[in-house]
Design an enzyme around this catalytic site. Sequence first.
Site, PDB file in Angstrom:
ATOM      1  N   LYS A 144      -1.556   2.347 -24.986  1.00 39.38           N
ATOM      2  CA  LYS A 144      -1.965   2.352 -26.398  1.00 39.38           C
ATOM      3  C   LYS A 144      -0.694   2.536 -27.246  1.00 39.38           C
ATOM      4  O   LYS A 144       0.186   1.689 -27.170  1.00 39.38           O
ATOM      5  CB  LYS A 144      -3.012   3.439 -26.620  1.00 39.38           C
ATOM      6  CG  LYS A 144      -4.261   3.292 -25.723  1.00 39.38           C
ATOM      7  CD  LYS A 144      -5.303   4.316 -26.093  1.00 39.38           C
ATOM      8  CE  LYS A 144      -6.259   4.646 -24.978  1.00 39.38           C
ATOM      9  NZ  LYS A 144      -7.384   3.745 -24.856  1.00 39.38           N
ATOM     10  N   TYR A 194       0.877  -1.178   0.000  1.00 37.31           N
ATOM     11  CA  TYR A 194       0.000   0.000   0.000  1.00 37.31           C
ATOM     12  C   TYR A 194       0.905   1.216   0.000  1.00 37.31           C
ATOM     13  O   TYR A 194       1.913   1.248   0.712  1.00 37.31           O
ATOM     14  CB  TYR A 194      -0.899   0.009   1.242  1.00 37.31           C
ATOM     15  CG  TYR A 194      -2.347  -0.133   0.857  1.00 37.31           C
ATOM     16  CD1 TYR A 194      -2.961   0.893   0.152  1.00 37.31           C
ATOM     17  CD2 TYR A 194      -3.068  -1.277   1.142  1.00 37.31           C
ATOM     18  CE1 TYR A 194      -4.282   0.775  -0.254  1.00 37.31           C
ATOM     19  CE2 TYR A 194      -4.390  -1.399   0.742  1.00 37.31           C
ATOM     20  CZ  TYR A 194      -4.997  -0.374   0.047  1.00 37.31           C
ATOM     21  OH  TYR A 194      -6.282  -0.484  -0.361  1.00 37.31           O
ATOM     22  N   ARG A 231      -1.123  -1.350 -18.855  1.00 35.93           N
ATOM     23  CA  ARG A 231      -2.388  -0.631 -18.743  1.00 35.93           C
ATOM     24  C   ARG A 231      -2.255   0.379 -17.616  1.00 35.93           C
ATOM     25  O   ARG A 231      -1.913   0.025 -16.482  1.00 35.93           O
ATOM     26  CB  ARG A 231      -3.529  -1.584 -18.390  1.00 35.93           C
ATOM     27  CG  ARG A 231      -3.702  -2.743 -19.320  1.00 35.93           C
ATOM     28  CD  ARG A 231      -5.088  -3.313 -19.205  1.00 35.93           C
ATOM     29  NE  ARG A 231      -6.007  -2.392 -19.830  1.00 35.93           N
ATOM     30  CZ  ARG A 231      -6.138  -2.263 -21.150  1.00 35.93           C
ATOM     31  NH1 ARG A 231      -5.419  -2.997 -21.978  1.00 35.93           N
ATOM     32  NH2 ARG A 231      -6.985  -1.392 -21.653  1.00 35.93           N
ATOM     33  N   THR A 257      -3.079   7.568 -21.478  1.00 30.41           N
ATOM     34  CA  THR A 257      -2.943   6.181 -21.057  1.00 30.41           C
ATOM     35  C   THR A 257      -1.506   5.785 -21.380  1.00 30.41           C
ATOM     36  O   THR A 257      -0.837   6.450 -22.168  1.00 30.41           O
ATOM     37  CB  THR A 257      -3.887   5.230 -21.831  1.00 30.41           C
ATOM     38  OG1 THR A 257      -3.640   5.409 -23.229  1.00 30.41           O
ATOM     39  CG2 THR A 257      -5.343   5.523 -21.533  1.00 30.41           C
TER      40      THR A 257
END
Length: 478
Positions: free
Chosen positions: A273, A64, A279, A270
């Site tokens: 792509k 975390y 991702r 992003t």
Amino acid sequence: MSRNAESTAFRSALEVIRGVEPRVADAIGAELADQRESLKLIASENYASPATLLAMGNWLSDKYAEGTVGRRFYAGCQNVDTVEALAAEHARELFGAAHAYAQPHSGIDANLVAFWAILADRVEAPALRRAQARHVNDLTEADWFTLRRELGDQRMLGMSLDAGGHLTHGFRPNISGKMFDQRSYGTDPATGLVDYDRVAEAAREFRPLVLVAGYSAYPRKVNFRIMREIADSVGATFMVDMAHFAGLVAGRVFTGDFDPVPHAHIVTTTTHKSLRGPRGGLVLCGPELADQVDRGCPMVLGGPLPHVMAAKAVALAEARRPDFADYARRIVDNAQALAEGLLRRGASLVTGGTDNHLVLIDVTGYGLTGRQAEQALLDSGIVTNRNAVPQDPNGAWYTSGIRIGTPALTTRGLGTAEMDTTAELMHTVLSQTSAAANPDGTASKAKYALDPALADKVGRQAGELLAGFPLYPGVQLG
Ligand code: PLP
């Protein structure tokens, strides 16, 4: 990494996974086989490098790390700090940005971070300051109510969906459509191009707080210098969502007026792509918005994904290498060769061609809807997606268009000659497919007829084309 090492790494990983849930290992192996076999023309997809993929599968995932580098809400984040700082450094260097925020989990999240940063920067809302001073979980219903009232109806001007804009640019299915009162600018009906005079006129009338540029399905360059002038003329913050074409910016194909970074107040993207990373998302901005952007988690993002930030650092390091510029140039060469091949065979293309990585075919010329064309192509081993065209008579579900893009096939090594063959295969399928009727004789927007023998033949030809360009050649699983 040697090819042997790649095979060993992926084989070993699958062996370990198989020991717990063999069906997951099978699905992962099957995905590689499917990707190897299909002619992937989805404009928003790519193939990340083995190093990028491997950077995601490890114990960084266990941490975390709410907060920012060196200022975490959890102890023991020194290694997360290292990878996040590296991802941000590579992003700043690659794009020439003053500040980079590497935490967004996706493009939608990056846009949300940017929207909140702009609101916090531009709107006098004491409740927002109070919200930011505390942890988001500590806010009461009353706090949120006051916040909504103070933020009021702020305005956003972005590209219309049928001209190629994205849902997150203020449209109802996305939360941005509830945060902002939205108006959109379309494209010139005659040319299909952005008409900057019309954008300026809409901005003068609507006086948006935010002017958004960027797209999912516009096959041309956008002049960001002119867009910034328009934003300045009405006092709007200028945001560019370069999710689709970030790889072309990184590879210096889009420079000067067409590079958004020097012109926009804030840029989102992003990473998966044309940039060819994992991702994820990224926000770039100048020092004025940096503090607000860094509040993305926990304001609108869940805890950062350290393993994905590690993969972003790897992919961004790859994009800083000289061969990435060559890759970016070949993406555009291939898109133009594909467009020319289709045009020569009689296809109708929105704007008549492309100067980026994507091509939008208006398939009504073949007597089909986008949905029929998409399925017929898929039957023939060609993976595309249907997409609305400007003023689409068939709406957003059936559509009249097929969007295709070259980032993935270019990664695989296909060149302009193979794009011509691809155009031939696509034209063969589209011209041999016909719209079929419903049982009651009415026209169907979904049903179609295509000789299965022809679909098989094209599928085999697509397979032969791909055989010369093995995908992940270093990875042999069995
Ligand atoms: N912005 C644009 C312009 C896009 O095309 C997309 C994805 O298609 C997104 C944002 C959203 O990206 P993600 O799916 O990673 O949330």
